[in-house]
Design a protein around this motif. Structure first.
Motif, PDB file in Angstrom:
ATOM      1  N   THR A   1       0.823  -1.259   0.012  1.00  0.00           N
ATOM      2  CA  THR A   1      -0.066   0.182   0.089  1.00  0.00           C
ATOM      3  C   THR A   1       0.841   1.251  -0.128  1.00  0.00           C
ATOM      4  O   THR A   1       1.970   1.177   0.389  1.00  0.00           O
ATOM      5  N   SER A   2       0.323   2.251  -0.410  1.00  0.00           N
ATOM      6  CA  SER A   2       0.882   3.667  -0.346  1.00  0.00           C
ATOM      7  C   SER A   2       1.314   4.177   1.073  1.00  0.00           C
ATOM      8  O   SER A   2       2.480   4.557   1.473  1.00  0.00           O
ATOM      9  N   LEU A   3       0.635   3.679   2.133  1.00  0.00           N
ATOM     10  CA  LEU A   3       1.067   3.943   3.463  1.00  0.00           C
ATOM     11  C   LEU A   3       2.333   2.971   3.988  1.00  0.00           C
ATOM     12  O   LEU A   3       3.131   3.527   4.691  1.00  0.00           O
ATOM     13  N   GLU A   4       2.380   1.768   3.368  1.00  0.00           N
ATOM     14  CA  GLU A   4       3.413   0.918   3.429  1.00  0.00           C
ATOM     15  C   GLU A   4       4.708   1.521   3.152  1.00  0.00           C
ATOM     16  O   GLU A   4       5.758   1.412   3.888  1.00  0.00           O
ATOM     17  N   LEU A   5       4.622   2.251   2.038  1.00  0.00           N
ATOM     18  CA  LEU A   5       5.696   2.664   0.957  1.00  0.00           C
ATOM     19  C   LEU A   5       6.165   3.905   2.023  1.00  0.00           C
ATOM     20  O   LEU A   5       7.455   4.254   2.046  1.00  0.00           O
ATOM     21  N   ALA A   6       5.369   4.728   2.170  1.00  0.00           N
ATOM     22  CA  ALA A   6       5.342   6.220   3.246  1.00  0.00           C
ATOM     23  C   ALA A   6       6.219   5.628   4.301  1.00  0.00           C
ATOM     24  O   ALA A   6       7.183   6.393   4.653  1.00  0.00           O
ATOM     25  N   SER A   7       5.720   4.834   5.085  1.00  0.00           N
ATOM     26  CA  SER A   7       6.091   4.257   6.509  1.00  0.00           C
ATOM     27  C   SER A   7       7.720   3.950   6.194  1.00  0.00           C
ATOM     28  O   SER A   7       8.591   4.246   6.962  1.00  0.00           O
TER      29      SER A   7
ATOM     30  N   ASP B   1      -6.753   4.790  -0.048  1.00  0.00           N
ATOM     31  CA  ASP B   1      -8.181   4.089  -0.355  1.00  0.00           C
ATOM     32  C   ASP B   1      -8.128   2.468  -0.332  1.00  0.00           C
ATOM     33  O   ASP B   1      -6.751   2.191   0.195  1.00  0.00           O
ATOM     34  N   ALA B   2      -8.990   2.192  -0.286  1.00  0.00           N
ATOM     35  CA  ALA B   2      -9.199   0.485   0.123  1.00  0.00           C
ATOM     36  C   ALA B   2      -8.443  -0.297  -0.840  1.00  0.00           C
ATOM     37  O   ALA B   2      -7.982  -1.552  -0.418  1.00  0.00           O
ATOM     38  N   ASP B   3      -7.841   0.348  -1.945  1.00  0.00           N
ATOM     39  CA  ASP B   3      -7.304  -0.523  -3.031  1.00  0.00           C
ATOM     40  C   ASP B   3      -5.583  -0.196  -2.541  1.00  0.00           C
ATOM     41  O   ASP B   3      -4.567  -1.077  -3.257  1.00  0.00           O
ATOM     42  N   GLY B   4      -5.106   0.367  -1.863  1.00  0.00           N
ATOM     43  CA  GLY B   4      -3.858   0.918  -1.213  1.00  0.00           C
ATOM     44  C   GLY B   4      -3.290   1.814  -2.163  1.00  0.00           C
ATOM     45  O   GLY B   4      -2.059   2.221  -1.658  1.00  0.00           O
ATOM     46  N   ASP B   5      -4.137   2.555  -2.989  1.00  0.00           N
ATOM     47  CA  ASP B   5      -3.680   3.899  -3.519  1.00  0.00           C
ATOM     48  C   ASP B   5      -3.627   5.089  -2.712  1.00  0.00           C
ATOM     49  O   ASP B   5      -4.615   5.026  -1.769  1.00  0.00           O
ATOM     50  N   GLY B   6      -2.832   5.847  -2.907  1.00  0.00           N
ATOM     51  CA  GLY B   6      -2.836   7.086  -2.105  1.00  0.00           C
ATOM     52  C   GLY B   6      -1.689   7.971  -2.296  1.00  0.00           C
ATOM     53  O   GLY B   6      -0.838   7.726  -3.293  1.00  0.00           O
TER      54      GLY B   6
END
Length: 398
Positions: A296-302, A341-346
């Motif tokens: 997900t985008s938050l995993e990448l950001a983290s 979003d629920a697809d992991g985009d962000g």
């Protein structure tokens, strides 16, 4: 599952003026506004809070969005901010409803001027720390770097602004957005009675399907109102050994953090320039193809947070130096703000050029990257220039 989780949450708006309509509709407290070069979002109310517990934040966000979608919510998202300190509480929720529009930069109405906030006749301004003490902290950090303790640290200072009346946050947001409509403008709750508001130039990471984009910045110069001088400063920044080194440190860290997630990662050899109304920045756009499209985008950001652009290197040493040197808590400053979003985009942006509002007070933040060749005078001047983004939005001066 509450009844609110069963209600639709996504309403697209595509008519001319739609983006500025969302900007004008923002209301503090219950509203969450995020604008990027690709889209404009306005979240209203709270359907569910992201829990605060010991499970990884990325897991909690994914679980909440999955639960909302299974309950019948249409295209649920999580919006909000994550702080700089790893043990500080986040401010992430899934709004009750979300409206989407094209980017502000494509809206012809964004060119209309925004008035200064009404009701504010004067601001009391207090610098924390005072410029002299900030300069001392820079000098002490430079001495430690020259002795080999670490290679870079980002040191910040704040302005504490107080007005006779509560500030007009929607008017401030409008001025920030109209001043730099191609950037990332945001206003989200950051805690009880507090609002995080700002206009960041720096994308931490965005994910769309199997593709990611990051845009690390590092190395800055203030703009000039004189065209010839402004061009000279931009050209000098592109050739500055100090700023190019600072930028390379950030880009190398981004490459190292993202490479494990990617089949391929494209990193240009030399930076380009991006500009805001107040600053020039060295910029590199990094793109990649994910090995696992489920990341997900938050995993990448983290994985990226915090980059050397807001902390330093090595990270653990830089964090310790920041804690020793800054006489305030950063809170959401130099964290990240965005949506998924629920697809992991962000999209997640670095929380800079921002302030935290509470009651009649605003706390503005600005930092500078300190390396072994830095000088107290230059870094103090750089933070002063960076304050201009928000000071102009509130009608105050330093």
């Amino acid at each position: 599952m509450s009844a609110s989780l069963r209600e639709p949450t996504a309403t697209p708006l595509a008519s001319p003026g739609a983006a500025t309509a969302l900007l004008d509709a923002y209301s503090p407290g219950t509203g969450r506004f995020i604008a990027s070069p690709h889209r404009t979002l306005l979240g209203s109310g709270t359907a569910a809070d992201v829990p605060h517990d010991t499970r990884p934040l990325t897991w909690r966000v994914r679980a909440l969005l999955d639960a909302r979608r299974q309950a019948g919510a249409l295209a649920p998202v999580v919006m909000g901010s994550v702080p700089f300190a790893p043990d500080a509480p986040h401010s992430l929720v899934s709004p009750h409803s979300v409206q989407w529009a094209p980017p502000l930069r494509e809206d012809p109405l964004i060119a209309l001027p925004a008035p200064l906030p009404e009701g504010v006749t004067a601001w009391q301004v207090r610098e924390v720390p005072a410029p002299e003490r900030y300069g001392q902290a820079v000098a002490e950090a430079v001495m430690r770097m020259r002795s080999g303790e670490f290679t870079k640290v980002v040191l910040a200072r704040t302005l504490e602004l107080t007005s006779p009346d509560e500030p007009d946050l929607p008017a401030m947001l409008s001025r920030l957005a109209r001043r730099d409509p191609v950037g990332y403008t945001f206003a989200v709750p950051s805690g009880p009675g507090r609002t995080l508001i700002g206009a960041s130039p720096e994308l931490l990471v965005a994910r769309k399907g199997g593709r990611l984009t990051a845009n690390p910045l590092g190395g800055s110069a203030p703009r000039s109102t004189d065209l010839a001088e402004d061009v000279r400063r931009a050209a000098a920044l592109l050739e500055s050994p100090k700023d190019l080194h600072e930028h390379a440190v950030v880009v190398d860290a981004v490459r190292e953090a993202l490479a494990p997630f990617c089949i391929c990662l494209e990193v240009p050899e030399r930076p380009t320039l991006v500009r805001t109304a107040a600053m020039w920045h060295l910029s590199t756009t990094v793109t990649g193809e994910l090995a696992d499209p489920g990341v997900t985008s938050l995993e990448l950001a983290s994985a990226l947070h915090p980059t050397p652009a807001v902390c330093g290197t090595p990270t653990d040493v830089a964090r310790a130096v920041i804690a020793e040197s800054e006489p305030f808590e950063r809170g959401p400053y130099t964290g990240m703000v965005g949506w998924q979003d629920a697809d992991g985009d962000g999209e997640w942006v670095v929380t800079i050029r921002c302030a935290e509002a509470e009651g009649r007070s605003l706390r503005l933040f600005a930092g500078a990257g300190v390396v072994a060749v830095s000088t107290p005078e230059a870094e103090t001047a750089e933070t002063g220039a960076k304050f201009r983004t928000f000071l102009d939005a509130v009608g105050a001066s330093l």
